[in-house]
Structure formats: C-alpha cells, structure tokens
Scaffold this motif. Structure first.
Motif, mmCIF file in Angstrom:
data_model
loop_
_atom_site.group_PDB
_atom_site.id
_atom_site.type_symbol
_atom_site.label_atom_id
_atom_site.label_comp_id
_atom_site.label_asym_id
_atom_site.label_seq_id
_atom_site.Cartn_x
_atom_site.Cartn_y
_atom_site.Cartn_z
ATOM 1 N N UNK A 227 3.324 19.571 -15.841
ATOM 2 C CA UNK A 227 3.651 20.926 -16.277
ATOM 3 C C UNK A 227 4.265 20.822 -17.878
ATOM 4 N N UNK A 228 5.372 19.567 -17.919
ATOM 5 C CA UNK A 228 5.652 19.448 -19.406
ATOM 6 C C UNK A 228 4.529 19.558 -20.501
ATOM 7 N N UNK A 229 3.524 18.810 -20.053
ATOM 8 C CA UNK A 229 2.405 18.499 -20.921
ATOM 9 C C UNK A 229 1.809 19.673 -21.162
ATOM 10 N N UNK A 230 1.419 20.590 -20.162
ATOM 11 C CA UNK A 230 0.768 21.644 -20.049
ATOM 12 C C UNK A 230 1.649 22.924 -21.028
ATOM 13 N N UNK A 231 2.596 22.815 -20.728
ATOM 14 C CA UNK A 231 3.575 23.619 -21.565
ATOM 15 C C UNK A 231 3.625 23.343 -23.188
ATOM 16 N N UNK A 232 3.665 21.951 -23.487
ATOM 17 C CA UNK A 232 3.445 21.658 -24.805
ATOM 18 C C UNK A 232 2.276 21.974 -25.558
ATOM 19 N N UNK A 233 0.905 21.822 -24.680
ATOM 20 C CA UNK A 233 -0.280 22.161 -24.905
ATOM 21 C C UNK A 233 -0.639 23.789 -25.402
ATOM 22 N N UNK A 234 0.315 24.570 -24.422
ATOM 23 C CA UNK A 234 0.072 25.984 -24.746
ATOM 24 C C UNK A 234 0.837 26.486 -25.981
ATOM 25 N N UNK A 235 2.226 25.742 -26.321
ATOM 26 C CA UNK A 235 3.082 26.061 -27.521
ATOM 27 C C UNK A 235 2.101 25.660 -28.999
ATOM 28 N N UNK A 236 1.442 24.419 -28.676
ATOM 29 C CA UNK A 236 0.655 24.024 -29.883
ATOM 30 C C UNK A 236 -0.509 24.717 -30.129
ATOM 31 N N UNK A 237 -1.025 25.388 -29.041
ATOM 32 C CA UNK A 237 -2.331 26.121 -29.250
ATOM 33 C C UNK A 237 -1.961 27.737 -29.726
ATOM 34 N N UNK A 238 -0.843 27.938 -29.471
ATOM 35 C CA UNK A 238 -0.215 29.307 -29.793
ATOM 36 C C UNK A 238 0.934 29.072 -30.809
ATOM 37 N N UNK A 239 0.735 28.548 -31.954
ATOM 38 C CA UNK A 239 1.948 28.023 -32.955
ATOM 39 C C UNK A 239 3.065 29.355 -33.091
ATOM 40 N N UNK A 240 2.842 30.283 -32.982
ATOM 41 C CA UNK A 240 3.763 31.313 -33.047
ATOM 42 C C UNK A 240 4.815 31.138 -32.146
ATOM 43 N N UNK A 241 4.365 30.774 -30.885
ATOM 44 C CA UNK A 241 5.769 30.474 -29.986
ATOM 45 C C UNK A 241 6.739 29.509 -30.260
ATOM 46 N N UNK A 242 6.427 28.660 -30.982
ATOM 47 C CA UNK A 242 7.190 27.739 -31.746
ATOM 48 C C UNK A 242 8.244 28.356 -32.714
ATOM 49 N N UNK A 243 7.890 29.425 -33.194
ATOM 50 C CA UNK A 243 8.844 30.175 -34.048
ATOM 51 C C UNK A 243 10.136 30.609 -33.346
ATOM 52 N N UNK A 244 9.614 30.970 -32.028
ATOM 53 C CA UNK A 244 10.902 31.332 -31.014
ATOM 54 C C UNK A 244 11.686 30.454 -30.662
ATOM 55 N N UNK A 245 11.333 29.091 -30.608
ATOM 56 C CA UNK A 245 12.374 27.997 -30.596
ATOM 57 C C UNK A 245 13.394 27.803 -31.570
ATOM 58 N N UNK A 246 13.158 28.591 -32.669
ATOM 59 C CA UNK A 246 14.015 28.480 -33.905
ATOM 60 C C UNK A 246 13.631 27.843 -35.038
#
Length: 432
Positions: free
Chosen positions: A413-432
């Motif tokens: 699940x950690x790796x799936x979460x990482x994959x989802x964030x990288x494939x939708x880079x806008x979510x990374x902006x929400x991490x600050x």
C-alpha cells in the motif's frame, strides 16, 4: 617546530587510515596548505598546515592506521629554514680555502641551490599540485595557472594531464640473474596467485576503509533484518510533461534544475506520513516511530556509495530539495562531506536508473527499515483499457523493507500510494 596531528574525526569514528600525502619531506609549505588526506569509515578528512615552514620527518606513511591526536609528522619553522639558508649562502660566498675543503664548499653550494629551488617551487605550485604532477608525469612548470596569484593548483595539473597525449609505456628491462637465495626471497615477497591461475595476470589492491565498512554493513543488514522487496511501476508521463513545461522557468527562478529526485522525495514523504512504520527504527523490543523526515539520498562516489541526508524534507520546497541534493552530491564526489551530513536519516532513496538499471532489490540502510529503489525510465507499450494501447515512459520502483515491523500489505500500500502521487504530481503540491 610544530607537530602535524590527526584531528578529531567524530564521535562514531575511532580510527582512520593515511590515504595520501600531498607533500614529501623537505617540501616548503604555507599555512593552510593541504598536507594529506585521512580515510575513515564514512568520510575523507583533509589535514592542513597550521603554520608555514618545511616538512620534516613523516612519522605515518600511506596505509598506516591512526587515531585522533597521533603525530603524523613535523613542520620545521620557516625562520629556522631561512637561517639555515642564510648560513649556506654565506659559506657559498666565502673565498675558497685549502684544496681539501673545495669539495665540501661545492656540496654546500649545491645544498643551498636545492633549498632555493624548493622555496621557488613552493611559491609557484601547491604541494598537492606537485605531487599529482609527479604521479601523472606532467611538467608542472609548463602548466598554465588558473589562480589570479599565479600559483599552480592540483586542478590545473589534472586539467593539463587530461589534455596531454598519453605517453607510451616504457619497455621493461629483463630481470637480472639472481642466485637461489635471492629468487627465494622474491618468491616469498610476491602474493600467491589464486589456485588454478598460475601464470595469469592478477592485480591485487587494498580494500579501502570505506569499502570495508560498506561490505560489513550490507552483510549486517541481510543478517539482522527480515528483508523483503515489493515492486510496482510508475507511469512518468505527467511528471515528464510538467518538467518540460516548467524546466526553463524553474531554472531561471531558482538557479537549479528541476530533476526527478524532488518529485520522488516529496512522494516518499507523503507515503511515509500515511504509513509511519516505514519511518521507524527497531531498538531491542521497542519501535521508535520518527515524526520527522530526514531522507537519505544515495550517491555513488569514487570511494564507494555514501548516503548523505536531506534534513526535514517535508518542510522544503522543490527548489530547496534540488539544491540540497546537488550540494550533497557534489561534496560526496569531491570527498568534502562532513560526518554530520551522513548521520541520521529515517528513510533512503537510491537511483540505479542513472546507470541504466531496469530493476533491482536495494538493501536496507540500517537501522532504517525502508529504502526505495528508482530505476531507468523506459518507453513501453501500456494497455490503457481493454481496447487502447499507448507507448508510455515507465519506471519500475522497488521498496525493500524490514518484515519484522512492516507487514507485506502495508509495504504494498505504501508503494501504491507513492505511485498514485507520482502519476498525479499535483497531489505532491498538497504535501507542501
């Protein structure tokens, strides 16, 4: 006269090895000149001259094991050297005496000339530059200095050596005849060739202290941790398109390139927040779950892999992450990392893709319990749905983890979460 001492090497470093002297006995040095390098388990330390003078007796040779406070050699004071030089010049200038003393006077003059030559060399080239020139077969007097003061540096010699054509190897003379006792002594001194390799060329080199430490820690990680690896793949299309659009403006604004590492560092932090046991450490029967995010970034240096740490990565912007990684990587490759740059770390990232690796199983950087392996981006046909296919830039990612505290489901699940964030880079902006 001043002693050249081994400096303090850090709380976790008990001893080091003399890696390379940049000067030899009799060389004239200025205060601050680099004298030698010490190799420790984690970093290389430079020892500089604390005062100007002439290098006296060298007590510790290359390969010797030393501890903090040991005497490596001595520096004779410049004033003493100058007095000796004045005395030599006075004797050389005095009228010739009786014939039996003529040879002594000539020897004194020769000594004065040699000392004057050493003084002249010290002003024209650094000790490390002269040492490298000897090793590379470069005439340093023909090297163009880059220093405004006209002093030739080690980098000047290295550049001259790269531009010079390679000299043919000198012919090796035939060995002189020896008696049986001499031959036996030579045979005893030579290292024995591996069984079955008699008569075949073998090169034996000493394993560096850092390489020994890397070897022991990797074996320890495999022996003490219940290490498993899980895999997934990431479609890098959106990240690559974002970098293509923003790369130029990002460079102009922040004076650093927008690479992939900032995206992966941000995604790792986000996934660690969701699955905190991968940001933990085992000590005895206790689990220490870290509430901070110090991410180790593996860097391949000449002496071996090192993992400097980007502190508080969750609080950094993309540009700050890129700048810190670039700075740490440059200092790792130039052997100027400090011990504090390598200490700590809650999770690590290693990128074998820069060397062309398509898939690998990274080994834990103990006592951490998780490490992410990045790999080469490769275009592959991907099924978008039941009917459509498309060529996409894909990357395999691997997560090695300690199964003692991280379950397989949590790692996946950690790796799936990482994959989802990288494939939708806008979510990374929400991490600050």
């Amino acid at each position: 006269m001043a002693d050249i001492k081994v400096p303090e090497m850090g709380e976790s470093i008990a001893e080091g090895t003399v890696a390379q002297w940049m000067v030899k006995e009799g060389d004239t040095v200025r205060q601050g000149d680099l004298l030698l390098e010490l190799e420790t388990d984690k970093v290389n330390l430079q020892v500089n001259a604390t005062e100007a003078g002439v290098i006296g007796a060298i007590a510790k040779r290359e390969g010797d094991i030393v501890r903090a406070g040991d005497t490596l050699g001595t520096i004779r004071s410049g004033s003493a050297g100058a007095s000796a030089e004045t005395e030599r010049q006075r004797e050389a200038a005095s009228p010739a005496r009786e014939q039996p003393q003529a040879s002594g006077s000539a020897a004194t003059s020769a000594g004065a000339a040699a000392e004057a030559e050493r003084q002249r060399e010290a002003l024209a080239a650094t000790p490390s530059a002269r040492k490298l020139a000897r090793e590379r077969g470069v005439d340093w007097q023909r090297v163009t200095p880059s220093d405004p003061g006209g002093r030739i540096t080690r980098d000047d010699v290295a550049n001259a050596a790269e531009q010079a054509p390679a000299a043919p190897a000198p012919a090796q003379p035939a060995p002189a005849p020896t008696d049986s006792s001499t031959a036996a002594g030579v045979a005893a001194a030579a290292p024995a060739a591996p069984a079955g390799d008699a008569g075949k060329p073998v090169e034996t080199v000493r394993m560096s202290r850092r390489r020994q430490t890397i070897a022991s820690r990797l074996v320890e990680a495999q022996r003490t941790a219940a290490m498993l690896t899980t895999f997934n793949e990431v479609d890098m299309t959106n990240i690559m398109e974002l970098r293509k659009r923003r790369k130029q403006s990002f460079q102009e604004k922040h004076e650093v390139g927008l690479g992939f590492m900032s995206f992966f560092t941000k995604a790792v932090v986000g996934a660690l927040k969701a699955f905190p046991l991968l940001n933990a450490e085992i000590e005895g029967d206790s689990i220490h779950i870290k509430k901070f995010y110090d991410i180790g970034i593996a860097v391949a240096a000449k002496e071996g892999l090192v993992v400097p740490v980007v502190r508080d990565a969750d609080r950094l912007s993309f540009a700050e992450i890129e700048k810190r990684i670039a700075d740490l990587a440059n200092r790792a490759r130039s052997n100027t990392l400090q011990l504090t740059d390598l200490q700590g770390g809650t999770f690590s990232i290693t990128n074998g893709g820069v060397f062309g690796s398509l898939l690998s199983t990274p080994i834990l950087n103990t006592p951490q319990v998780g490490i992410l392996g990045m790999h080469k981006i490769q275009w592959r046909p991907i099924a978008l749905d039941e009917e459509r296919m498309a060529n996409r830039p894909m990357m395999y990612v691997a997560l090695s983890y300690d199964h003692r505290i991280v379950d397989g489901a949590e790692a996946v699940r950690f790796l799936v979460t990482l994959k989802e964030m990288l494939e939708d880079p806008e979510t990374l902006l929400l991490e600050g």
